[in-house]
Design a protein around this motif. Structure first.
Motif, mmCIF file in Angstrom:
data_model
loop_
_atom_site.group_PDB
_atom_site.id
_atom_site.type_symbol
_atom_site.label_atom_id
_atom_site.label_comp_id
_atom_site.label_asym_id
_atom_site.label_seq_id
_atom_site.Cartn_x
_atom_site.Cartn_y
_atom_site.Cartn_z
ATOM 1 N N ASP A 51 0.821 -1.205 0.000
ATOM 2 C CA ASP A 51 0.000 0.000 0.000
ATOM 3 C C ASP A 51 0.861 1.264 0.000
ATOM 4 O OD1 ASP A 51 -2.545 1.488 0.352
ATOM 5 O OD2 ASP A 51 -1.677 1.947 2.316
ATOM 6 N N ALA A 52 1.914 1.264 0.812
ATOM 7 C CA ALA A 52 2.773 2.446 0.906
ATOM 8 C C ALA A 52 3.456 2.737 -0.425
ATOM 9 C CB ALA A 52 3.813 2.250 2.008
ATOM 10 N N LEU A 53 3.947 1.708 -1.092
ATOM 11 C CA LEU A 53 4.611 1.930 -2.372
ATOM 12 C C LEU A 53 3.615 2.343 -3.451
ATOM 13 C CD1 LEU A 53 7.327 -0.814 -2.232
ATOM 14 C CD2 LEU A 53 7.715 1.616 -2.515
ATOM 15 N N LEU A 181 7.386 6.706 5.295
ATOM 16 C CA LEU A 181 7.077 7.589 4.166
ATOM 17 C C LEU A 181 6.265 8.793 4.611
ATOM 18 C CD1 LEU A 181 6.325 4.948 1.410
ATOM 19 C CD2 LEU A 181 8.396 6.319 1.712
ATOM 20 N N GLU A 182 5.376 8.601 5.561
ATOM 21 C CA GLU A 182 4.576 9.728 6.061
ATOM 22 C C GLU A 182 5.450 10.735 6.807
ATOM 23 O OE1 GLU A 182 1.361 7.841 8.142
ATOM 24 O OE2 GLU A 182 0.326 7.359 6.281
ATOM 25 N N LEU A 183 6.519 10.264 7.452
ATOM 26 C CA LEU A 183 7.465 11.183 8.088
ATOM 27 C C LEU A 183 8.200 12.020 7.050
ATOM 28 C CD1 LEU A 183 9.289 9.079 10.823
ATOM 29 C CD2 LEU A 183 7.867 11.085 11.182
ATOM 30 N N LEU A 184 8.580 11.391 5.961
ATOM 31 C CA LEU A 184 9.383 12.054 4.941
ATOM 32 C C LEU A 184 8.570 12.908 3.981
ATOM 33 C CD1 LEU A 184 11.641 9.003 4.120
ATOM 34 C CD2 LEU A 184 12.415 11.139 5.191
ATOM 35 N N LEU A 185 7.353 12.489 3.723
ATOM 36 C CA LEU A 185 6.540 13.118 2.684
ATOM 37 C C LEU A 185 5.168 13.459 3.225
ATOM 38 C CD1 LEU A 185 7.453 10.518 -0.041
ATOM 39 C CD2 LEU A 185 8.217 12.892 -0.026
ATOM 40 N N PRO A 186 4.952 14.669 3.673
ATOM 41 C CA PRO A 186 3.631 15.033 4.182
ATOM 42 C C PRO A 186 2.524 14.750 3.176
ATOM 43 C CG PRO A 186 5.221 16.732 4.703
ATOM 44 C CD PRO A 186 5.919 15.746 3.803
ATOM 45 N N ALA A 187 2.832 14.791 1.887
ATOM 46 C CA ALA A 187 1.813 14.502 0.872
ATOM 47 C C ALA A 187 1.294 13.079 0.983
ATOM 48 C CB ALA A 187 2.361 14.763 -0.526
#
Length: 193
Positions: A51-53, A181-187
């Protein structure tokens, strides 16, 4: 420290500028770690990875894999077996824009084997992304050290095999790849809604 005792995030800001490329460790980060795995049928994605990818690709962020595979240098695997396992990873959670595999043992003293920065630098160059706009997500201290020595950002996603001192030293921590990924990319949070 066990996986269950990890707080979901260490929320230090990732630093100035945006993240324009993400590199992942393979074993223990993208897929379950099966030591010296030569069997594509044993490839199992880690929780939240698929899902994350998918969400990351929806944002148009290029992705790659940087993986130590010392089993080749030790004679326990062939390069062809590693390529078959990597092809299975691509089938299940790919495609990845770049793959970097270090076949060396720690004793070889190569410049590519993590914690050395060689694979991170090479993968960032192939992605066409300045290394300071790349992040590396991995499950052990060598992944984090490779990122830092290359000048990339780093997030540790610990597993039960991650040592306590590696967790304590990590600049950013997340309980899952999606959390990293949510830490790195707020989008990523916006795409999640």
């Amino acid at each position: 420290m066990t996986q269950n005792s990890i707080r979901p995030f260490r929320t230090a800001a990732p630093g100035p500028g945006s993240v324009d490329g993400i590199l992942f460790d393979r074993d223990g980060t993208l897929i379950a770690d099966v030591p010296y795995n030569a069997d594509p049928d044993l490839v199992r994605p880690m929780p939240t990875v698929v899902d994350a990818l998918d969400r990351l690709r929806a944002l148009g962020i290029p992705v790659g894999v940087v993986t130590n595979q010392s089993g080749i240098g030790r004679g326990r695997l062939t390069a062809a077996q590693v390529r078959r396992v990597n092809a299975r990873v691509d089938e299940l959670i790919g495609p990845f824009d770049v793959w970097r595999v270090c076949p060396h043992t720690p004793e070889d003293g190569c410049r590519c084997r993590k914690p050395a920065p060689g694979m991170v630098l090479s993968a960032a160059a192939e992605l066409g992304v300045p290394v300071d706009r790349v992040a590396v997500i991995g499950d052990i201290g060598a992944d984090i050290a490779a990122a830092r020595s290359a000048g990339a950002r780093a997030v540790l996603v610990p597993t039960p095999q991650t040592r306590a001192e590696e967790i304590a030293a990590a600049p950013l921590l997340a309980a899952t790849v999606r959390g990293a990924l949510e830490l790195l990319l707020p989008a990523m949070v916006e795409v999640r809604r």
